[in-house]
Design an enzyme around this catalytic site. Structure first.
Site, PDB file in Angstrom:
ATOM      1  N   ASP A   1       0.877  -1.167   0.000  1.00 48.65           N
ATOM      2  CA  ASP A   1       0.000   0.000   0.000  1.00 48.65           C
ATOM      3  C   ASP A   1       0.919   1.222   0.000  1.00 48.65           C
ATOM      4  O   ASP A   1       2.113   1.143   0.295  1.00 48.65           O
ATOM      5  CB  ASP A   1      -0.950  -0.022   1.209  1.00 48.65           C
ATOM      6  CG  ASP A   1      -2.157   0.897   0.994  1.00 48.65           C
ATOM      7  OD1 ASP A   1      -2.101   1.783   0.093  1.00 48.65           O
ATOM      8  OD2 ASP A   1      -3.159   0.760   1.719  1.00 48.65           O
TER       9      ASP A   1
HETATM   10  C1  NOJ Z   1      -4.038   4.027   0.143  1.00 52.58           C
HETATM   11  C2  NOJ Z   1      -5.221   3.095   0.142  1.00 52.58           C
HETATM   12  O1  NOJ Z   1      -5.223   2.381   1.362  1.00 52.58           O
HETATM   13  C3  NOJ Z   1      -5.206   2.128  -1.033  1.00 52.58           C
HETATM   14  O2  NOJ Z   1      -6.398   1.400  -1.018  1.00 52.58           O
HETATM   15  C4  NOJ Z   1      -5.020   2.865  -2.324  1.00 52.58           C
HETATM   16  O3  NOJ Z   1      -5.048   1.959  -3.402  1.00 52.58           O
HETATM   17  C5  NOJ Z   1      -3.699   3.626  -2.266  1.00 52.58           C
HETATM   18  N1  NOJ Z   1      -3.734   4.581  -1.154  1.00 52.58           N
HETATM   19  C6  NOJ Z   1      -3.400   4.373  -3.555  1.00 52.58           C
HETATM   20  O4  NOJ Z   1      -4.287   5.430  -3.684  1.00 52.58           O
END
Ligand code: NOJ
Length: 778
Positions: free
Chosen positions: A282
């Site tokens: 993530d």
């Molecule tokens: C953080 C989020 O938790 C995730 O779901 C997302 O894909 C990423 N940011 C990228 O935006």
């Protein structure tokens, strides 16, 4: 790994179950709070099927030509056009890969569709729509030249009622979430786009999901059995369908960060589930260089994190093996080949809205599908005095902030569901709510609001419509009005958990309208559970619709139901309690304010309806509940015979492939039931199968079949149950095991409306002599 006899394993399991029924989990429960080391990281081998074998051999050949720096470069992110952009190797024609959100439509782009959110798709209980949803989403990603779609979501699963991102997920019921994960993943990947199921694993709340000045991120402490039977379960469906990537999560799991947790990455994902693809972090979830590499992370986003040049050095000084980096690069490139992205994949067509560019339209015929899913996931929970369907009305009045798109500019134009900046119980700023907020929000090219669609219908009928979107206590009604429609919502977003499941403003509004209007119809657009007990029994409130998060065709989907063009068929994907306190410790996200906060999942398997069943709490509307404009009768339950192929598991000659041991997916029991449409309206029914497995929650969803029937028509619902569906995770043997003893089978219209009951038994020497009794009708 210790392999015990079946008997010993079952005895051990029984004592574990007993332990889980008490309020705390003793420290000897496997894994709880303590993530064991699992090393070395398994090397992807591409043996799942012929396609992976070919992709791996091509990837290996390409990696063999790369320098260490080039291999390291494709494992990291760079700032660029997309939400994530991996490094390239121009010398060998390896392009940067483009990663983008969201799971319900491409965020921040023009000429794209805003699809219903995940929880809305779950409410359809319709496997065909789930697949078509994934396929349409994938087609839009492909059209924009995006290689990796960041979804679908089964973490959060929805453990905490007020969880901020539950709506991105696919219900807290692992079987339903798993069906969605599998079908959506297959749909996305059939278009040649890589799916990245997220967030692996145990990412169940927003509060303290990340490290901060206050301390480290929370640790989700979960026992081994619960990890397998609840939280990892739906991901397995996505991997079974070939998901070529997976996103690891922000928080810690059993005190080890999600993206450097060797048990979750090397152990469960890459060994048990035989994962062939690559694990991407993530965004900013990287907490170490060497540890994350050795624990099984393959790519870091959105930049180099602790890798980049450091990873090169780590290989040169022996802290990370060259083989591990080869494996990272091979997994990434094999996934790229596997989805055919080396051939004719469109160029990245992602732009900032401030840059003039040629439009790239990708909506195709998706509005019709969005409209269909919108109505298929709308749940009718109350309908008295024949309030619905409307009977060709000439005069309607419409109330509430959620009825229309607001004329004020969106707070954050690229995020229709709102950014991270607002936390109201309801979303008054954006007007009608079609999705939630944060990275999972999306960017509709247009929105058909409820008011827009109802106005169209009234206009076609040369009728009259009156409205008040702004008052909490609207002016007394129009005496000619045949019904008063009140629109409210319940908002949620990434980065914070919900403050409440119901807000006072909306409850007042509903009751104020109902004081003066004897035919008040309430429509709730909700990002999850929304309690209704303040007013649900008010006799002037004649109908209530949970219209979910339906996407850009919101109004059209709704009028299809209101006017009876489509009979409702959505079922609640969660349990609505009478009182918020009925959720007990699972109401709020909760961790201590410690520097190393601990979040103990002491409830084990008992979330959502399993918790209500266990504690004997009567919900207002249970999981699986939903009314329609006709009635259905159930008859002729046939529980069938447990198949002889239950013997010899796990067969040592059958290798693990992606998705886990193939025998887990064998159908071992087929149950059928007849459903008859006994009313006057064509409609679809969702027949649901709940299984009582010995030493497990009293009832767990293990099958559903949605069938459309004309009045008087009888159809057969068929439930194919796999070995996994009948098994529990044996923590001692580290295997799924069928249980010796009597299984209960219930089939009905919800988790509490159980119409028929049958049993079958797996006897002492189950492996050889499994036998089934015929089901019986009470
Ligand atoms: C953080 C989020 O938790 C995730 O779901 C997302 O894909 C990423 N940011 C990228 O935006």
């Amino acid at each position: 790994m210790r392999l015990l006899t079946d008997v010993a394993a079952i005895v051990a399991l029984a004592s574990l179950c007993a332990a889980q029924n008490s309020s705390t989990i003793p420290s000897e429960v496997p894994l709880y709070g303590n993530s064991p080391p699992v090393y070395p990281s398994p090397i992807g081998n591409g043996t799942s099927n012929a396609a992976w074998t070919s992709s791996y051999s091509r990837a290996r050949a390409l990696v063999a030509q790369m320098t260490l720096e080039e291999k390291v470069n494709i494992t990291r992110g760079y700032t660029g056009k997309c939400v994530g952009n991996s490094g390239a190797v121009p010398r060998l024609d390896v392009p940067p890969l483009c990663f983008a959100d969201a799971p319900d439509g491409i965020r921040g782009q023009e000429f794209v569709s805003a699809f219903p959110a995940g929880i809305h798709v779950a409410a359809t209980f319709d496997r065909d729509l789930m697949y078509r949803y994934g396929h349409a989403l994938g087609a839009e990603y492909r059209g924009k030249g995006i290689n990796v779609a960041l979804g679908p979501v089964a973490g959060p699963l929805g453990r905490v009622a007020r969880g901020g991102r539950n709506w991105e997920g696919l219900s807290a019921v692992p079987y339903l979430a798993g069906a969605c994960m599998g079908a959506i993943t297959r749909g996305i990947q059939d278009t040649g786009v890589i799916a990245a199921p997220k967030h692996w694993l145990l990412n169940e709340q927003e509060f303290r999901r990340r490290e901060s000045d206050v301390g480290e991120a929370l640790s989700s402490n979960v026992d081994d059995r619960t990890i397998h039977e609840l939280y990892a379960f739906p991901f397995a469906n996505a991997f079974r369908e070939g998901a070529a990537s997976a996103m690891c999560s922000y928080q810690r799991a059993n005190n080890s960060y999600g993206c450097q947790n060797s048990k979750l990455l090397n152990g469960i994902l890459k060994t048990e589930f035989g994962f062939e693809g690559f694990v991407v972090s993530d965004w900013g979830a990287h907490h170490s260089g060497v540890a994350s590499a050795n624990a099984g992370l393959d790519m870091v986003m959105p930049d180099g994190g602790y890798w980049g040049q450091n990873l090169t050095e780590a290989v040169n000084n022996g802290s990370v093996s060259a083989k591990r980096v080869d494996d990272m690069a091979t997994r990434i490139l094999a996934s790229w080949y596997q989805l055919g992205q080396d051939e004719e994949f469109p160029a990245v067509g992602v732009y900032s809205s401030t840059v003039k560019h040629e439009p790239i339209e990708v909506q195709d015929d998706h509005p019709a599908l969005i409209r269909e899913i919108g109505s298929a996931g709308t749940v009718l929970v109350k309908n008295v005095k024949n309030a619905l369907p409307l009977n060709n009305p000439k005069f309607l009045s419409v109330y509430g902030y959620d009825a229309t798109v607001k004329s004020t500019p969106w707070q954050n134009p690229s995020r229709f569901g709102g950014g991270y900046e607002v936390n109201f119980g309801w979303d008054i700023l954006n007007g009608t709510m079609i999705t939630g907020g944060g990275s999972g929000s999306n960017t509709p090219s247009y929105v058909i609001s409820p008011f827009h669609a109802i106005s169209d219908r009234i206009a076609r009928n040369r009728g009259t419509i009156r409205w008040d979107f702004d008052s909490e206590n609207p002016y007394p009604p129009y005496f000619n009005s045949e019904a008063c429609l009140v629109f409210v919502n319940a908002y949620a977003s990434e980065s914070f958990d919900r403050a409440t499941l119901a807000d006072e403003y909306s409850d007042n509004l509903i009751q104020n309208v109902a004081v003066n209007c004897t035919n008040t119809i309430v429509v709730i657009h909700s990002a999850g559970i929304r309690t209704v007990d303040t007013w649900i029994e008010n006799p002037n409130i004649t109908a209530v619709l949970f219209a979910g998060l339906p996407g850009q065709e919101s109004g059209n989907s709704l009028v299809d139901i209101l006017y009876g063009d489509v009979a409702p068929s959505g079922k609640l994907p969660y349990t609505i309690a009478k009182s918020e306190s009925d959720y007990g410790t699972l109401l709020n996200s909760s961790v201590s304010f410690d520097y190393f906060p601990q979040d103990n999942f002491t409830e084990g398997l008992y979330v959502d309806y399993c918790a209500f069943d266990k504690d004997g709490i009567e919900p207002r509307f249970e999981f699986g509940y939903g009314l329609t404009y006709t009635t259905f009768n159930y008859s002729g339950l046939d529980v069938g015979q447990v198949a002889a192929n239950t013997a010899e598991y796990p067969d040592p000659n059958v290798p693990i492939v992606q998705g886990g041991h193939p025998q887990l997916w064998d159908d071992v029991l087929t149950v059928t039931v007849n459903t008859t449409n006994t009313g006057n309206v064509p409609a679809a029914e969702v027949a649901q199968l709940y299984l009582g497995i010995p030493d497990a929650p009293v009832r767990q969803l293990r099958g559903f079949h949605k069938i459309y029937m004309d009045p008087g028509q009888t159809a057969t619902a068929t439930f194919a149950l796999t070995r996994r569906d009948l098994s529990v995770w044996d923590v001692v043997a580290q295997q799924w095991r069928l249980q010796r003893g009597q299984y209960n089978v219930w089939v009905g219209a919800s988790s509490r409306d159980l119409r028929l009951h049958g049993t079958f038994e797996i006897v002492e020497e189950w492996a050889k002599h499994a036998r089934a009794n015929r089901g019986r009708t009470p």
